[in-house]
Motif scaffolding. Structure first.
Motif, PDB file in Angstrom:
ATOM      1  N   ALA A  83       0.851  -1.194   0.000  1.00 46.21           N
ATOM      2  CA  ALA A  83       0.000   0.000   0.000  1.00 46.21           C
ATOM      3  C   ALA A  83       0.882   1.239   0.000  1.00 46.21           C
ATOM      4  CB  ALA A  83      -0.899  -0.012   1.226  1.00 46.21           C
ATOM      5  N   ALA A  84       0.506   2.203  -0.834  1.00 45.56           N
ATOM      6  CA  ALA A  84       1.297   3.417  -0.957  1.00 45.56           C
ATOM      7  C   ALA A  84       1.085   4.307   0.258  1.00 45.56           C
ATOM      8  CB  ALA A  84       0.917   4.163  -2.222  1.00 45.56           C
ATOM      9  N   VAL A  85       2.156   4.827   0.812  1.00 41.25           N
ATOM     10  CA  VAL A  85       2.096   5.747   1.936  1.00 41.25           C
ATOM     11  C   VAL A  85       1.893   7.137   1.361  1.00 41.25           C
ATOM     12  CG1 VAL A  85       3.398   6.693   3.884  1.00 41.25           C
ATOM     13  CG2 VAL A  85       3.621   4.277   3.281  1.00 41.25           C
ATOM     14  N   PRO A  86       0.908   7.881   1.870  1.00 48.35           N
ATOM     15  CA  PRO A  86       0.681   9.220   1.319  1.00 48.35           C
ATOM     16  C   PRO A  86       1.866  10.122   1.623  1.00 48.35           C
ATOM     17  CG  PRO A  86      -0.690   8.870   3.256  1.00 48.35           C
ATOM     18  CD  PRO A  86      -0.016   7.572   2.944  1.00 48.35           C
ATOM     19  N   PRO A  87       2.065  11.153   0.812  1.00 48.80           N
ATOM     20  CA  PRO A  87       3.171  12.077   1.068  1.00 48.80           C
ATOM     21  C   PRO A  87       2.988  12.778   2.419  1.00 48.80           C
ATOM     22  CG  PRO A  87       2.061  12.583  -1.020  1.00 48.80           C
ATOM     23  CD  PRO A  87       1.303  11.504  -0.358  1.00 48.80           C
ATOM     24  N   TRP A  88       4.077  13.242   2.974  1.00 56.80           N
ATOM     25  CA  TRP A  88       4.061  13.836   4.314  1.00 56.80           C
ATOM     26  C   TRP A  88       3.172  15.054   4.385  1.00 56.80           C
ATOM     27  CZ3 TRP A  88       5.541  18.859   4.943  1.00 56.80           C
ATOM     28  CH2 TRP A  88       6.263  19.429   3.915  1.00 56.80           C
ATOM     29  N   TYR A  89       3.105  15.850   3.316  1.00 61.19           N
ATOM     30  CA  TYR A  89       2.309  17.072   3.363  1.00 61.19           C
ATOM     31  C   TYR A  89       0.816  16.761   3.390  1.00 61.19           C
ATOM     32  CZ  TYR A  89       2.619  16.171  -1.658  1.00 61.19           C
ATOM     33  OH  TYR A  89       2.604  15.579  -2.893  1.00 61.19           O
ATOM     34  N   GLU A  90       0.393  15.646   2.750  1.00 60.02           N
ATOM     35  CA  GLU A  90      -1.008  15.247   2.813  1.00 60.02           C
ATOM     36  C   GLU A  90      -1.380  14.858   4.236  1.00 60.02           C
ATOM     37  OE1 GLU A  90      -2.736  12.156   0.284  1.00 60.02           O
ATOM     38  OE2 GLU A  90      -1.928  13.267  -1.420  1.00 60.02           O
ATOM     39  N   THR A  91      -0.524  14.089   4.859  1.00 56.67           N
ATOM     40  CA  THR A  91      -0.767  13.665   6.230  1.00 56.67           C
ATOM     41  C   THR A  91      -0.803  14.864   7.166  1.00 56.67           C
ATOM     42  OG1 THR A  91       0.406  11.634   5.717  1.00 56.67           O
ATOM     43  CG2 THR A  91       0.022  12.094   8.032  1.00 56.67           C
ATOM     44  N   LEU A  92       0.088  15.813   6.963  1.00 54.49           N
ATOM     45  CA  LEU A  92       0.122  17.016   7.784  1.00 54.49           C
ATOM     46  C   LEU A  92      -1.168  17.808   7.617  1.00 54.49           C
ATOM     47  CD1 LEU A  92       1.696  18.931   9.649  1.00 54.49           C
ATOM     48  CD2 LEU A  92       2.603  20.003   7.583  1.00 54.49           C
ATOM     49  N   TRP A  93      -1.609  17.991   6.384  1.00 56.41           N
ATOM     50  CA  TRP A  93      -2.820  18.750   6.125  1.00 56.41           C
ATOM     51  C   TRP A  93      -4.046  18.065   6.728  1.00 56.41           C
ATOM     52  CZ3 TRP A  93      -3.802  23.493   5.367  1.00 56.41           C
ATOM     53  CH2 TRP A  93      -5.053  23.901   4.962  1.00 56.41           C
ATOM     54  N   GLU A  94      -4.091  16.741   6.631  1.00 57.74           N
ATOM     55  CA  GLU A  94      -5.206  16.005   7.235  1.00 57.74           C
ATOM     56  C   GLU A  94      -5.221  16.208   8.747  1.00 57.74           C
ATOM     57  OE1 GLU A  94      -4.783  11.965   5.991  1.00 57.74           O
ATOM     58  OE2 GLU A  94      -5.448  12.396   3.942  1.00 57.74           O
ATOM     59  N   SER A  95      -4.062  16.219   9.366  1.00 51.74           N
ATOM     60  CA  SER A  95      -4.017  16.415  10.816  1.00 51.74           C
ATOM     61  C   SER A  95      -4.430  17.836  11.188  1.00 51.74           C
ATOM     62  CB  SER A  95      -2.631  16.100  11.369  1.00 51.74           C
ATOM     63  OG  SER A  95      -1.699  17.069  10.957  1.00 51.74           O
ATOM     64  N   VAL A  96      -4.092  18.821  10.349  1.00 53.69           N
ATOM     65  CA  VAL A  96      -4.516  20.203  10.603  1.00 53.69           C
ATOM     66  C   VAL A  96      -6.029  20.301  10.492  1.00 53.69           C
ATOM     67  CG1 VAL A  96      -4.435  22.565   9.699  1.00 53.69           C
ATOM     68  CG2 VAL A  96      -2.330  21.246   9.919  1.00 53.69           C
ATOM     69  N   THR A 103     -12.004  16.613  15.797  1.00 58.17           N
ATOM     70  CA  THR A 103     -12.396  15.208  15.784  1.00 58.17           C
ATOM     71  C   THR A 103     -11.446  14.327  16.569  1.00 58.17           C
ATOM     72  OG1 THR A 103     -11.191  14.838  13.727  1.00 58.17           O
ATOM     73  CG2 THR A 103     -13.516  15.411  13.533  1.00 58.17           C
ATOM     74  N   GLY A 104     -10.262  14.799  16.818  1.00 58.45           N
ATOM     75  CA  GLY A 104      -9.313  14.015  17.592  1.00 58.45           C
ATOM     76  C   GLY A 104      -8.737  12.837  16.819  1.00 58.45           C
ATOM     77  N   ARG A 105      -8.858  12.832  15.504  1.00 56.87           N
ATOM     78  CA  ARG A 105      -8.321  11.746  14.674  1.00 56.87           C
ATOM     79  C   ARG A 105      -6.808  11.849  14.593  1.00 56.87           C
ATOM     80  NH1 ARG A 105      -8.617  12.509   8.862  1.00 56.87           N
ATOM     81  NH2 ARG A 105      -6.872  11.246   8.340  1.00 56.87           N
ATOM     82  N   ARG A 106      -6.164  10.718  14.628  1.00 53.45           N
ATOM     83  CA  ARG A 106      -4.701  10.688  14.522  1.00 53.45           C
ATOM     84  C   ARG A 106      -4.311  10.205  13.145  1.00 53.45           C
ATOM     85  NH1 ARG A 106      -1.842   9.288  19.946  1.00 53.45           N
ATOM     86  NH2 ARG A 106      -0.166   9.491  18.491  1.00 53.45           N
ATOM     87  N   ALA A 107      -3.439  10.954  12.488  1.00 53.80           N
ATOM     88  CA  ALA A 107      -2.936  10.549  11.171  1.00 53.80           C
ATOM     89  C   ALA A 107      -1.577   9.911  11.357  1.00 53.80           C
ATOM     90  CB  ALA A 107      -2.834  11.757  10.246  1.00 53.80           C
ATOM     91  N   VAL A 108      -1.344   8.780  10.691  1.00 49.60           N
ATOM     92  CA  VAL A 108      -0.086   8.048  10.834  1.00 49.60           C
ATOM     93  C   VAL A 108       0.616   8.032   9.488  1.00 49.60           C
ATOM     94  CG1 VAL A 108       0.955   5.846  11.424  1.00 49.60           C
ATOM     95  CG2 VAL A 108      -1.059   6.628  12.638  1.00 49.60           C
ATOM     96  N   THR A 109       1.912   8.393   9.477  1.00 54.16           N
ATOM     97  CA  THR A 109       2.686   8.425   8.237  1.00 54.16           C
ATOM     98  C   THR A 109       3.455   7.159   8.015  1.00 54.16           C
ATOM     99  OG1 THR A 109       4.615   9.386   9.297  1.00 54.16           O
ATOM    100  CG2 THR A 109       2.988  10.918   8.401  1.00 54.16           C
ATOM    101  N   GLY A 110       3.485   6.283   8.959  1.00 56.47           N
ATOM    102  CA  GLY A 110       4.281   5.075   8.812  1.00 56.47           C
ATOM    103  C   GLY A 110       5.535   5.149   9.664  1.00 56.47           C
ATOM    104  N   ARG A 111       6.021   6.345   9.916  1.00 57.40           N
ATOM    105  CA  ARG A 111       7.212   6.525  10.746  1.00 57.40           C
ATOM    106  C   ARG A 111       6.843   7.106  12.098  1.00 57.40           C
ATOM    107  NH1 ARG A 111      10.278  10.315   7.460  1.00 57.40           N
ATOM    108  NH2 ARG A 111       8.982   9.884   5.718  1.00 57.40           N
ATOM    109  N   GLU A 112       5.901   8.035  12.088  1.00 56.51           N
ATOM    110  CA  GLU A 112       5.526   8.720  13.311  1.00 56.51           C
ATOM    111  C   GLU A 112       4.082   9.137  13.214  1.00 56.51           C
ATOM    112  OE1 GLU A 112       6.822  13.191  12.593  1.00 56.51           O
ATOM    113  OE2 GLU A 112       8.481  11.769  12.406  1.00 56.51           O
ATOM    114  N   SER A 113       3.486   9.493  14.299  1.00 55.70           N
ATOM    115  CA  SER A 113       2.108   9.955  14.233  1.00 55.70           C
ATOM    116  C   SER A 113       2.078  11.453  14.470  1.00 55.70           C
ATOM    117  CB  SER A 113       1.259   9.222  15.258  1.00 55.70           C
ATOM    118  OG  SER A 113       1.783   9.437  16.549  1.00 55.70           O
ATOM    119  N   VAL A 114       1.130  12.111  13.783  1.00 50.93           N
ATOM    120  CA  VAL A 114       0.984  13.550  13.894  1.00 50.93           C
ATOM    121  C   VAL A 114      -0.144  13.796  14.872  1.00 50.93           C
ATOM    122  CG1 VAL A 114       0.521  15.643  12.609  1.00 50.93           C
ATOM    123  CG2 VAL A 114       1.780  13.797  11.536  1.00 50.93           C
TER     124      VAL A 114
END
Length: 116
Positions: A83-96, A103-114
Motif C-alpha cells: 500500500a502506498a504511503v501518502p506524502p508527508w504534506y497530505e498527512t500534515l494537512w489532514e491532521s490540521v 475530531t481528535g483523529r490521529r494521522a499516521v505516516t508510517g514513521r511517526e504519528s501527527v
C-alpha cells in the motif's frame, strides 16, 4: 649557501621536464588511437557492421528481425504491491483539518504519528 637556489631551480626544472615528457607520451598515445580509429572508418566492412549495430540497418535482400522485450506491467501485476504511503504534506494537512474540526483523529505516516 650560494648554490642552494640554483640547485633547487635545477631540480624543479628537471621535474617539470619529466612531467612534460609524460604528458607528451599520453598525447602521442591518444593521437595513435585516433589515427587507428580513422583508418578503421575507411574499411567498408566496418562501416556496414557499425550501421547494422547502431542504426539497425538492413541491407537489400536481407531479412532483419528485432526481438522485443516483454512488457513490464505484465510481470509486475503478478507481484503484490505494498500500500502506498501518502506524502508527508497530505498527512500534515489532514491532521490540521482534524485539529480544526476537533475530531481528535490521529494521522499516521508510517514513521511517526501527527498530533490530535
Amino acid at each position: 649557501m650560494s648554490l642552494a637556489y640554483p640547485v633547487r631551480e635545477y631540480i624543479s626544472l628537471r621535474r617539470s621536464i619529466s612531467e612534460l615528457r609524460a604528458e607528451k607520451a599520453r598525447v602521442e598515445a591518444e593521437k595513435q588511437a585516433l589515427l587507428a580509429r580513422d583508418r578503421q572508418s575507411d574499411d567498408p566492412n566496418w562501416i556496414k557492421k557499425t550501421a547494422k549495430e547502431r542504426l539497425h540497418y538492413c541491407g537489400p535482400g536481407e531479412k532483419c528481425y528485432v526481438v522485443m522485450e516483454p512488457e513490464q506491467p505484465e510481470r509486475q501485476s503478478a507481484v503484490k504491491q505494498p500500500a502506498a504511503v501518502p506524502p508527508w504534506y497530505e498527512t500534515l494537512w489532514e491532521s490540521v483539518e482534524a485539529a480544526d474540526k476537533g475530531t481528535g483523529r490521529r494521522a499516521v505516516t508510517g514513521r511517526e504519528s501527527v498530533g490530535q
